[in-house]
Design a protein around this motif. Structure first.
Motif, short mmCIF file in Angstrom:
data_model
loop_
_atom_site.label_atom_id
_atom_site.label_comp_id
_atom_site.label_asym_id
_atom_site.label_seq_id
_atom_site.Cartn_x
_atom_site.Cartn_y
_atom_site.Cartn_z
N HIS A 59 -11.25 8.80 17.60
CA HIS A 59 -10.06 9.64 17.45
C HIS A 59 -8.76 8.90 17.83
O HIS A 59 -7.73 9.06 17.18
N GLY A 118 -2.68 15.66 24.31
CA GLY A 118 -3.11 16.65 25.29
C GLY A 118 -4.27 16.16 26.13
O GLY A 118 -4.49 16.64 27.24
N PHE A 177 2.67 18.74 30.23
CA PHE A 177 3.61 19.62 29.52
C PHE A 177 3.04 21.04 29.46
O PHE A 177 3.75 22.01 29.72
N GLY A 219 -0.05 13.94 19.97
CA GLY A 219 0.75 15.15 19.87
C GLY A 219 2.13 15.03 20.53
O GLY A 219 3.12 15.54 20.01
N ALA A 254 5.54 13.88 19.02
CA ALA A 254 6.45 14.79 18.33
C ALA A 254 7.68 15.09 19.20
O ALA A 254 8.65 15.67 18.72
N ASN A 255 7.63 14.71 20.47
CA ASN A 255 8.73 15.04 21.38
C ASN A 255 10.00 14.28 21.03
O ASN A 255 10.05 13.04 21.07
N ALA A 276 1.32 13.92 13.61
CA ALA A 276 1.43 13.62 15.05
C ALA A 276 0.31 14.34 15.80
O ALA A 276 -0.37 13.77 16.64
O1 KG4 Z 1 -2.81 14.97 19.79
P1 KG4 Z 1 -2.85 16.44 20.02
O2 KG4 Z 1 -2.61 17.36 18.88
O3 KG4 Z 1 -4.22 16.88 20.61
C1 KG4 Z 1 -4.96 16.10 21.48
O4 KG4 Z 1 -5.70 15.20 20.99
O5 KG4 Z 1 -4.78 16.33 22.69
O6 KG4 Z 1 -1.80 16.74 21.20
C2 KG4 Z 1 -1.55 18.05 21.67
C3 KG4 Z 1 -0.55 17.96 22.83
C4 KG4 Z 1 -0.36 19.27 23.57
O7 KG4 Z 1 -0.51 19.03 24.94
C5 KG4 Z 1 1.08 19.67 23.24
O8 KG4 Z 1 1.72 20.39 24.27
C6 KG4 Z 1 1.72 18.33 23.02
O9 KG4 Z 1 0.74 17.56 22.34
N1 KG4 Z 1 2.94 18.42 22.21
C7 KG4 Z 1 4.16 18.09 22.67
C8 KG4 Z 1 5.08 18.38 21.63
N2 KG4 Z 1 4.37 18.86 20.57
C9 KG4 Z 1 3.06 18.87 20.94
N3 KG4 Z 1 4.55 17.59 23.87
C10 KG4 Z 1 5.86 17.37 24.05
N4 KG4 Z 1 6.80 17.64 23.13
C11 KG4 Z 1 6.47 18.13 21.91
N5 KG4 Z 1 7.41 18.37 21.00
#
Ligand code: KG4
Ligand code: ZN
Length: 377
Positions: A149, A182, A211, A317, A320-321, A344
């Protein structure tokens, strides 16, 4: 080569179909069924519940993806394979029932390989994807490829905005990847596609997890990242100082490791005797985002310098910030690549891209065992 890819490592069920000669890639179809609405109610992802959702979603999503790529047709049912498919799906009986009813009548599509995420992630949910992929591979006699992944998040940065066709650029190596999601926070040195060394990682919470936890303390819904980002931007727009000061853990540790649980605990103490107002949300979100971004940026810049990296990739994820993107773009001495918004967070396009560079393995290979802690390297 046409690839069907499958991703179920956390709370998104995702499938994609891409065609490629490993230089040019075309995304023919991609779908994501997110469980965010469900997990919102509980403030996080519970593996058993997530597993049930994947079982329910994966078959209709597969049919939809085949339809969108123009590959869905019904034909003769291969009843002689039913018994062995039932064995493959022995621990996903609900999925077996959907499979029997809706996948068994589908004619073998013009697909050359199937790729599936085998880790890292939540093992119960990874198993749904793996066993579904095995059942498809067995039914249609299509080779199966295991995918990490995190490698997916690294290669997720190459599809361009708005375009469904892209060409893999000629990269000069080493490339440095900051992976922030995450479940993970790591810095990875990439020597070529397929060759990685992890040089740093979080010792406790992942940054996305921090977060999410801080958002929860502020009574904001899951996932917390976009919420915190929104409140932090409001505060920044006002040009005021934040009335909370948070630590920058391990900023000067001299390595590339991270720790985020201390920041979260400091927020908890700060909020202890306070009512949560909009002002408090804004100032906590702002200081939290500042603290996290400062630590991520400093360590990433040091790693670029030490390893003479030529390109920085930011995936996962949290990529995307907007504030993190802006800060890294402003401060990085080398070009920075980010994934487009839809790639993302977890998706299957990135799994298909990785799978294009790997070799298929037999269905009974140990590679097809879900590995929650699978490492890159
Ligand atoms: O990569 P992802 O979709 O799943 C995992 O593999 O973990 O990441 C999800 C994470 C979540 O914790 C979410 O709060 C965070 O990415 N996330 C962000 C933003 N958009 C999603 N964190 C900070 N700012 C953002 N704009
Ligand atoms: Zn992810």
């Amino acid at each position: 080569m046409r690839i069907l890819s499958i991703e179920t490592s956390c709370d998104e069920t995702a499938l994609a179909i891409i065609t490629t000669d490993t230089k040019t890639f075309t995304i023919e179809a991609q779908n994501v069924a997110s469980q965010i609405e469900l997990h919102k109610t509980y403030g996080g992802v519970f593996p058993a519940m997530a597993k049930r959702e994947h079982q329910k979603n994966i078959v209709p999503l597969c049919i939809q993806t085949l339809e969108e790529a123009g590959l869905h047709a019904k034909g003769e049912i291969q009843t002689e394979k039913l018994k062995s498919i039932e064995e493959i799906l022995i621990r996903e009986p609900e999925l077996f029932n959907y499979f029997k009813e809706h996948i068994l009548p589908v004619t073998k599509p013009a697909i050359d390989r199937i790729c599936v995420t085998v880790g890292p992630g939540l093992e119960p949910t990874l198993w749904v994807g793996i066993n579904f992929a095995k059942a498809l591979s067995h039914l249609w006699d299509i080779p199966l490829v295991p995918v990490n992944h995190m490698e997916g998040h690294i290669l997720s940065v190459f599809p361009k905005k708005e375009e469904e066709t892209f060409t893999m650029p000629e990269l000069s190596f080493p490339v440095l990847a900051l992976l922030v999601s995450g479940g993970h926070t790591e810095i990875v040195l990439m020597k070529s596609i397929g060759s990685y060394t992890r040089i740093g990682q979080t010792r406790d919470d992942a940054v996305g997890e921090a977060f999410d936890k801080v958002a929860r303390m502020l009574n904001l819904p899951y996932p917390g990242g976009p919420q915190i980002s929104k409140y932090a931007a409001l505060h920044r727009g006002k040009n005021e100082h934040s009335d909370i000061s948070l630590p920058r853990p391990m900023l000067h540790s001299g390595d590339y490791d991270f720790s985020f649980s201390g920041i979260k605990t400091a927020v908890l103490y700060f909020l202890e005797d306070k009512d949560i107002s909009e002002d408090i949300r804004e100032s906590v979100a702002r200081e939290f985002e500042d603290a996290v971004t400062e630590v991520l940026t400093k360590k990433t810049l040091s790693a670029i310098e030490e390893h003479n990296a030529t390109t920085l990739i930011v995936g996962g994820g949290v990529a995307a910030n907007i504030y993190l993107r802006q800060t890294l773009t402003d401060k990085s001495p080398i070009p920075v690549l980010f994934p487009r918004r839809d790639l993302a967070t977890d998706n299957a396009v990135m799994i298909g891209i990785v799978g294009a560079y790997k070799e298929p393995e037999p269905l009974d290979s140990p590679s097809f065992v879900a590995n929650g802690n699978l490492r890159l390297e």
